[in-house]
Design a protein around this motif. Structure first.
Motif, PDB file in Angstrom:
ATOM      1  N   VAL A  26      12.786 -81.227  55.401  1.00 15.97           N
ATOM      2  CA  VAL A  26      12.074 -80.805  54.108  1.00 15.97           C
ATOM      3  C   VAL A  26      10.829 -80.426  54.461  1.00 15.97           C
ATOM      4  O   VAL A  26      10.201 -79.430  54.138  1.00 15.97           O
ATOM      5  CB  VAL A  26      12.120 -81.738  53.361  1.00 15.97           C
ATOM      6  N   ALA A  27      10.078 -81.355  55.369  1.00 17.83           N
ATOM      7  CA  ALA A  27       8.733 -81.107  55.683  1.00 17.83           C
ATOM      8  C   ALA A  27       8.513 -79.784  56.731  1.00 17.83           C
ATOM      9  O   ALA A  27       7.521 -78.955  56.144  1.00 17.83           O
ATOM     10  CB  ALA A  27       8.100 -82.146  56.503  1.00 17.83           C
ATOM     11  N   PHE A  28       9.482 -79.556  57.577  1.00 19.23           N
ATOM     12  CA  PHE A  28       9.376 -78.355  58.389  1.00 19.23           C
ATOM     13  C   PHE A  28       9.678 -77.179  57.788  1.00 19.23           C
ATOM     14  O   PHE A  28       9.280 -75.964  58.101  1.00 19.23           O
ATOM     15  CB  PHE A  28      10.233 -78.619  59.603  1.00 19.23           C
ATOM     16  N   ILE A  29      10.667 -77.347  56.665  1.00 20.74           N
ATOM     17  CA  ILE A  29      10.766 -76.118  55.840  1.00 20.74           C
ATOM     18  C   ILE A  29       9.594 -75.522  54.921  1.00 20.74           C
ATOM     19  O   ILE A  29       9.348 -74.462  55.093  1.00 20.74           O
ATOM     20  CB  ILE A  29      12.248 -76.486  54.698  1.00 20.74           C
ATOM     21  N   PHE A  30       8.697 -76.513  54.426  1.00 20.37           N
ATOM     22  CA  PHE A  30       7.573 -76.282  53.847  1.00 20.37           C
ATOM     23  C   PHE A  30       6.625 -75.603  54.972  1.00 20.37           C
ATOM     24  O   PHE A  30       5.826 -74.523  54.570  1.00 20.37           O
ATOM     25  CB  PHE A  30       6.778 -77.395  53.245  1.00 20.37           C
ATOM     26  N   LEU A  31       6.265 -75.916  56.113  1.00 24.23           N
ATOM     27  CA  LEU A  31       5.585 -75.477  57.159  1.00 24.23           C
ATOM     28  C   LEU A  31       6.053 -74.318  57.722  1.00 24.23           C
ATOM     29  O   LEU A  31       5.087 -73.122  57.813  1.00 24.23           O
ATOM     30  CB  LEU A  31       5.413 -76.485  58.267  1.00 24.23           C
ATOM     31  N   PHE A  32       7.317 -74.032  57.760  1.00 21.43           N
ATOM     32  CA  PHE A  32       7.740 -72.641  58.035  1.00 21.43           C
ATOM     33  C   PHE A  32       7.534 -71.775  57.131  1.00 21.43           C
ATOM     34  O   PHE A  32       6.995 -70.642  57.407  1.00 21.43           O
ATOM     35  CB  PHE A  32       9.367 -72.575  58.461  1.00 21.43           C
ATOM     36  N   ASN A  33       7.611 -71.867  56.041  1.00 21.76           N
ATOM     37  CA  ASN A  33       7.461 -71.046  54.808  1.00 21.76           C
ATOM     38  C   ASN A  33       5.944 -70.644  54.782  1.00 21.76           C
ATOM     39  O   ASN A  33       5.529 -69.436  54.480  1.00 21.76           O
ATOM     40  CB  ASN A  33       7.807 -71.761  53.369  1.00 21.76           C
ATOM     41  N   ALA A  34       5.144 -71.618  55.172  1.00 22.81           N
ATOM     42  CA  ALA A  34       3.615 -71.336  54.980  1.00 22.81           C
ATOM     43  C   ALA A  34       3.247 -70.138  56.030  1.00 22.81           C
ATOM     44  O   ALA A  34       2.515 -69.059  55.762  1.00 22.81           O
ATOM     45  CB  ALA A  34       2.781 -72.487  55.467  1.00 22.81           C
ATOM     46  N   PHE A  35       3.870 -70.240  57.326  1.00 21.28           N
ATOM     47  CA  PHE A  35       3.566 -69.493  58.395  1.00 21.28           C
ATOM     48  C   PHE A  35       4.235 -68.000  57.888  1.00 21.28           C
ATOM     49  O   PHE A  35       3.756 -67.035  58.363  1.00 21.28           O
ATOM     50  CB  PHE A  35       3.987 -69.833  59.761  1.00 21.28           C
ATOM     51  N   TYR A  36       5.414 -68.124  57.281  1.00 24.50           N
ATOM     52  CA  TYR A  36       5.917 -66.918  57.078  1.00 24.50           C
ATOM     53  C   TYR A  36       5.304 -66.035  55.933  1.00 24.50           C
ATOM     54  O   TYR A  36       5.031 -65.182  55.956  1.00 24.50           O
ATOM     55  CB  TYR A  36       7.510 -67.294  56.507  1.00 24.50           C
ATOM     56  N   ALA A  37       4.582 -66.992  54.887  1.00 24.85           N
ATOM     57  CA  ALA A  37       4.200 -66.173  53.791  1.00 24.85           C
ATOM     58  C   ALA A  37       2.891 -65.737  54.125  1.00 24.85           C
ATOM     59  O   ALA A  37       2.271 -64.624  53.530  1.00 24.85           O
ATOM     60  CB  ALA A  37       4.079 -67.434  52.749  1.00 24.85           C
ATOM     61  N   VAL A  38       2.229 -66.315  54.952  1.00 26.72           N
ATOM     62  CA  VAL A  38       0.812 -65.930  55.326  1.00 26.72           C
ATOM     63  C   VAL A  38       0.725 -64.548  55.728  1.00 26.72           C
ATOM     64  O   VAL A  38      -0.289 -63.745  55.555  1.00 26.72           O
ATOM     65  CB  VAL A  38       0.072 -66.872  56.282  1.00 26.72           C
ATOM     66  N   ALA A  39       1.711 -63.833  56.612  1.00 27.68           N
ATOM     67  CA  ALA A  39       1.829 -62.491  57.243  1.00 27.68           C
ATOM     68  C   ALA A  39       2.922 -61.918  56.462  1.00 27.68           C
ATOM     69  O   ALA A  39       2.872 -60.644  56.070  1.00 27.68           O
ATOM     70  CB  ALA A  39       1.645 -62.713  58.597  1.00 27.68           C
TER      71      ALA A  39
END
Length: 562
Positions: free
Chosen positions: A414-427
């Motif tokens: 769950v934590a890595f899903i959130f971190l992954f989405n942060a990197f996806y969303a920023v660009a």
């Protein structure tokens, strides 16, 4: 080919900076604030797409929806159709969308899109069977195709010069605003013990279109479209009113009009035979379309499709089976995503497009590899299910938690899903639209955006149809595919993505073409006569002459550096 960053560092003509110096260009002040307020109502077109993915995540977690449609989650092929059908509708509408945008105007195409989506959302909310639900979702996708072509183009062509990059980047970031509304709507309605638990979210999908339908009269037409169709007076009126605060003698209006007019005439001469042919045969356009197709695939094949449409299935794979927990995680995740998307959009001019792409793809690759590893640890520890739970759910272990499951590994996922989405969303969220729009010249802009949308829709159909089947067959092992593809994305972006930020600040759309075509694209011809201009306005002419001389000097420096 050299390092892409080196191309941009050479810079292109940036004479507009001298005209913008010492002006108050804060986004909320005066005529600029009014223009940005109007543009907001164009931006919300993207909410419909974002709403859909999050809504389907929420609906697939609702027992009432599953029961009404006879548990499609247990039929991977049909389950894929529920999600993919909207993208199929978009693909069917896309061949017509560029022509609507070019001939009806950007506003006219948006009006058509809103009309179709309002009708389709009503049919979706009133669906009485599987066929009606699927058909209504097809129609929503058909309408979306017209909006997704015209809306981002209109934003880029209306925006004040210094705000074009952030505003166009915000377009796709509004995807998450739609997903937030959908996620929290389904979180609130799952408690309703009737079909209204999914009919209400289905109806609300048409809300952005209703708002735009009511506001379309107040949204101006693109000055570039107006000039291309011989309506120069209307274009000049827009530039003076919204870019110059109504000042008829402001040289900025003259500069923008002249540059747009000259660029459109240049493109008409260069692509008189066929703009579609020019898109795929001219060297500069081939470089553009190669990048556009690549980042369009990247935006959908980075593993984000698992979270966008099948989060409920992913969460069940790590032991999270409660309706409350699944809809709550979905709701919080969308707010998290929107924050990072806005952060990326507002910093495109500060850190540059290329940096954001590299940071995004590199970060996603690392996070997804860790996500995959934790999923493997959890799966290998989960074997012994409670017989009573298995019997209650007729052998479906997805709703049961194994007694010996490694819960820490599940929480880490769950934590890595959130971190992954942060990197996806920023660009990927802000740039997949804005970058494609700004690198395309006017004559092929709508058609190039159509290629982008077609590529995204094709990638979505594959994702939405294949993902549930692959997850059902090989579970966490399917994640390894995305780990490898993300590594490829980083390498591709490093070698091929070019920076479009100017050395001294934002560049006009017309000047970004020099990065792909060279400064010869901007050989100044005689200034077109400006409709409504005062014949004796020597000050304006003097400013224009000064601007042209500065352009010639800067172009000479550009050639020397190259």
């Amino acid at each position: 080919m050299g390092v892409p960053g080196a191309v941009s560092s050479a810079g292109v003509s940036s004479s507009i900076q001298s005209l913008l110096a010492e002006r108050d260009t804060r986004w909320y002040r005066g005529h600029i604030g009014k223009l940005n307020g109007i543009i907001f109502f164009v931006l919300i077109m993207s909410m419909t797409n974002g709403y859909d993915g999050s809504m389907m995540n929420g609906l697939t977690a609702l027992d009432n929806w599953r029961t009404f449609f006879k548990n499609p989650q247990n039929k991977p092929t049909l389950f894929g159709v529920y999600n993919a059908i909207q993208s199929i509708g978009t693909i069917c509408g896309l061949p017509f969308a560029p022509y609507a945008s070019d001939y009806l105007g950007r506003r006219g195409a948006i009006f058509l899109a809103c009309t179709i989506m309002i009708i389709a959302s009503g049919l979706q909310a009133g669906a009485q069977n599987v066929a009606m639900f699927i058909a209504s979702r097809f129609l929503i996708g058909f309408g979306v195709s017209f909006g997704n072509i015209s809306a981002p183009v209109l934003v880029s062509e209306l925006a004040y010069p210094t705000h074009r990059g952030p505003l166009t980047s915000l377009y796709n970031s509004m995807w998450f605003l739609g997903s937030i509304v959908a996620a929290w709507t389904t979180f609130g309605t799952f408690r309703i013990q009737s079909t209204w638990s999914w009919r209400i979210p289905s109806a609300i999908q048409g809300l952005p279109s209703v708002i735009q339908f009511g506001m379309i009269y107040f949204i101006p037409e693109s000055p570039r479209w107006l000039i291309a169709h011989g309506k120069d007076e209307a274009a000049i009126a827009f530039l003076r009113k919204y870019h110059c605060g109504g000042d008829e003698n402001d040289p900025l209006a003259l500069f923008e009009y002249e540059e747009i007019k000259r660029n459109i005439e240049h493109e008409k001469e260069a692509s008189a035979q066929s703009s579609w042919k020019a898109l795929f045969t001219e060297k500069a356009n081939l470089r553009r379309i190669r990048i556009i197709i690549a980042i369009s695939f990247f935006s959908q094949w980075s593993g984000n499709g698992l979270v966008s449409y099948y989060l409920a299935v992913v969460l069940e794979g790590i032991g999270i089976t409660s309706q409350n927990h699944k809809t709550l995680i979905n709701g919080v995740l969308q707010i998290w995503n929107w924050f990072w998307a806005i952060l990326g959009a507002l910093n495109v001019e500060r850190v540059g497009r290329r940096f954001l792409f590299l940071a995004s793809t590199g970060g996603m690759c690392i996070c997804f590899c860790l996500w995959t590893a934790c999923s493997a640890v959890y799966a290998k520890s989960s074997h012994d299910f409670d017989p009573a739970c298995v019997a209650k759910n007729k052998g479906d272990t997805s709703k049961c938690v194994a007694k010996d499951a490694n819960r820490q590994a599940g929480h880490a996922v769950v934590a890595f899903i959130f971190l992954f989405n942060a990197f996806y969303a920023v660009a990927m969220s802000p740039l997949v639209v804005s970058y494609c729009v700004e690198i395309l010249p006017f004559r092929v802009r709508s058609k190039g955006v159509m290629v982008k949308s077609m590529t995204i829709s094709a990638a979505l159909v594959f994702n939405q149809y294949v993902n549930p089947i692959a997850l059902a067959k090989i579970h966490w092992k399917y994640y390894i595919v995305f780990c490898a593809f993300l590594a490829f994305e980083f390498v591709y972006c490093f070698f091929f993505v070019m920076e479009t930020r100017g050395p001294n600040g934002p560049l006009p759309l017309e000047e970004i073409a020099a990065i792909f075509e060279g400064p010869a694209h901007f050989g100044f011809q005689k200034r077109p006569e400006m409709p409504g201009a005062r014949a004796d306005d020597e000050a304006v002419d003097a400013d224009a002459d000064s601007i042209r001389k500065e352009k010639e000097n800067t172009d000479a420096e550009f050639i020397e550096r190259k």
